[in-house]
Write a protein that holds these residues in place. Structure first.
Motif, PDB file in Angstrom:
ATOM      1  N   SER A   1       0.818   6.091  -5.380  1.00 23.84           N
ATOM      2  CA  SER A   1       0.961   5.745  -3.961  1.00 23.84           C
ATOM      3  C   SER A   1       1.970   4.611  -3.802  1.00 23.84           C
ATOM      4  CB  SER A   1      -0.384   5.337  -3.354  1.00 23.84           C
ATOM      5  OG  SER A   1      -1.280   6.426  -3.306  1.00 23.84           O
TER       6      SER A   1
ATOM      7  N   LEU B   1      -8.216   9.268  -4.433  1.00 22.10           N
ATOM      8  CA  LEU B   1      -6.934   8.809  -3.909  1.00 22.10           C
ATOM      9  C   LEU B   1      -6.474   7.574  -4.650  1.00 22.10           C
ATOM     10  CD1 LEU B   1      -7.220   6.518  -0.883  1.00 22.10           C
ATOM     11  CD2 LEU B   1      -9.271   7.763  -1.568  1.00 22.10           C
TER      12      LEU B   1
ATOM     13  N   LEU C   1       0.442   8.273   0.237  1.00 19.69           N
ATOM     14  CA  LEU C   1      -0.788   8.150  -0.543  1.00 19.69           C
ATOM     15  C   LEU C   1      -0.971   9.386  -1.416  1.00 19.69           C
ATOM     16  CD1 LEU C   1      -3.141   6.792   2.276  1.00 19.69           C
ATOM     17  CD2 LEU C   1      -2.222   5.490   0.336  1.00 19.69           C
TER      18      LEU C   1
ATOM     19  N   LEU D   1      -4.975   4.058  -3.959  1.00 21.27           N
ATOM     20  CA  LEU D   1      -4.758   3.100  -2.882  1.00 21.27           C
ATOM     21  C   LEU D   1      -3.295   2.668  -2.847  1.00 21.27           C
ATOM     22  CD1 LEU D   1      -7.914   0.886  -3.474  1.00 21.27           C
ATOM     23  CD2 LEU D   1      -7.598   2.576  -1.642  1.00 21.27           C
ATOM     24  N   ARG D   2      -2.855   2.151  -1.718  1.00 18.66           N
ATOM     25  CA  ARG D   2      -1.477   1.689  -1.579  1.00 18.66           C
ATOM     26  C   ARG D   2      -1.099   0.734  -2.716  1.00 18.66           C
ATOM     27  NH1 ARG D   2      -1.902  -1.535   4.040  1.00 18.66           N
ATOM     28  NH2 ARG D   2      -3.246   0.247   4.527  1.00 18.66           N
TER      29      ARG D   2
ATOM     30  N   ASP E   1      -6.506   3.210   4.166  1.00 11.88           N
ATOM     31  CA  ASP E   1      -5.949   4.268   3.314  1.00 11.88           C
ATOM     32  C   ASP E   1      -6.965   5.396   3.163  1.00 11.88           C
ATOM     33  OD1 ASP E   1      -3.749   2.637   2.975  1.00 11.88           O
ATOM     34  OD2 ASP E   1      -4.310   1.972   0.962  1.00 11.88           O
TER      35      ASP E   1
ATOM     36  N   GLY F   1       0.202   7.484   4.780  1.00 12.18           N
ATOM     37  CA  GLY F   1      -0.767   6.415   4.968  1.00 12.18           C
ATOM     38  C   GLY F   1      -0.229   5.334   5.862  1.00 12.18           C
TER      39      GLY F   1
END
Length: 253
Positions: free
Chosen positions: A58, A50, A9, A52-53, A74, A4
């Motif tokens: 992640s 997913l 990620l 997220l950062r 992302d 990412g």
């Protein structure tokens, strides 16, 4: 894991067929919040979630403020990394802002936008109050600050849901938690929502009927209310969310 813009990620990808659906969690959430939806949809189509950062599995490299648009990057990295060309986006809370930002920036790729109790417009919070919040989130008491803020939204939830949400909060890094909440203070959802002209639906709780709620700011945004749940609707009432998703997907894909 996929590369990412600000680290690795984590992605939960499965199922095949149909138009893919991509899920984005709330602040201090993670992919597991969508477990019931992923299992339901993967019987007949591809479904992706997913972290997220700075959330879940992640990572988050570097420092500095993070915007909703950064989180949307992302999403961009994940859909590009998986080779998804067109897809439906589903976002909860912070994820609602993130998916809205992505849809505004890439309208041709988003087949539909399903918002589950999205975050309200944080720009209405007075500057002094916003600064005080960010200061509090920089202290050792940051977790307690967020838990207190969330208490009314968790009050209608079952005890096991409340404990799960608070456990995930404790498992999130301070940097990630602060970034998630702080990003909402400057994001303009109104312009973003009006930029995306595709199919949209926001499903809100009774808690999300304020003047700065998305459906109040953008009256043309289709909306419906669910009752008897807390803010984490997909954990409180997974079957109801699955039914709403099915209806939205059948009308858009």
């Amino acid at each position: 894991m996929l590369k990412g813009p600000a680290g690795a990620l984590h992605v939960d990808d499965g199922g095949k067929g149909g138009v893919p659906v991509v899920f984005v969690h709330a602040s201090c959430g993670n992919t597991t919040h969508w477990a019931a939806q992923l299992a339901h949809l993967r019987k007949r189509r591809r479904a992706v979630a997913l972290d997220l950062r700075g959330h879940g599995k992640s990572t988050l490299d570097g420092g500095g403020p993070i915007s909703v648009e950064d989180f949307a990057a992302d999403v961009d990295a994940v859909v590009d990394g998986l080779g998804l060309q067109r897809f439906v986006l589903v976002g909860h809370s912070l994820g609602g802002a993130v998916t809205t930002a992505y849809a505004a920036a890439h309208p041709d790729r988003v087949v539909g936008l399903f918002l589950l109790d999205p975050a309200s417009d944080g720009r209405v919070i007075p500057a002094e109050q916003a600064a005080g919040l960010m200061q509090a989130l920089s202290t050792d008491a940051w977790g307690a600050v967020i838990a207190e803020y969330w208490a009314p939204m968790l009050a209608p939830s079952r005890p096991e849901v409340r404990e799960r949400v608070l456990s995930d909060l404790r498992a999130t890094s301070q940097v990630g938690a602060s970034a998630g909440l702080g990003s909402l203070l400057t994001f303009d959802p109104v312009t973003a929502l009006r930029r995306y002209k595709g199919p949209r639906l926001t499903v809100v709780t009774a808690f999300n009927q304020e003047p700065n709620s998305y459906q109040r700011l953008v009256p043309e945004l289709p909306s419906m209310q669910v009752d008897g749940t807390g803010h984490w609707v997909q954990l409180d009432a997974p079957d109801a969310v699955n039914t709403l998703l099915d209806g939205f997907l059948s009308s858009t894909t």
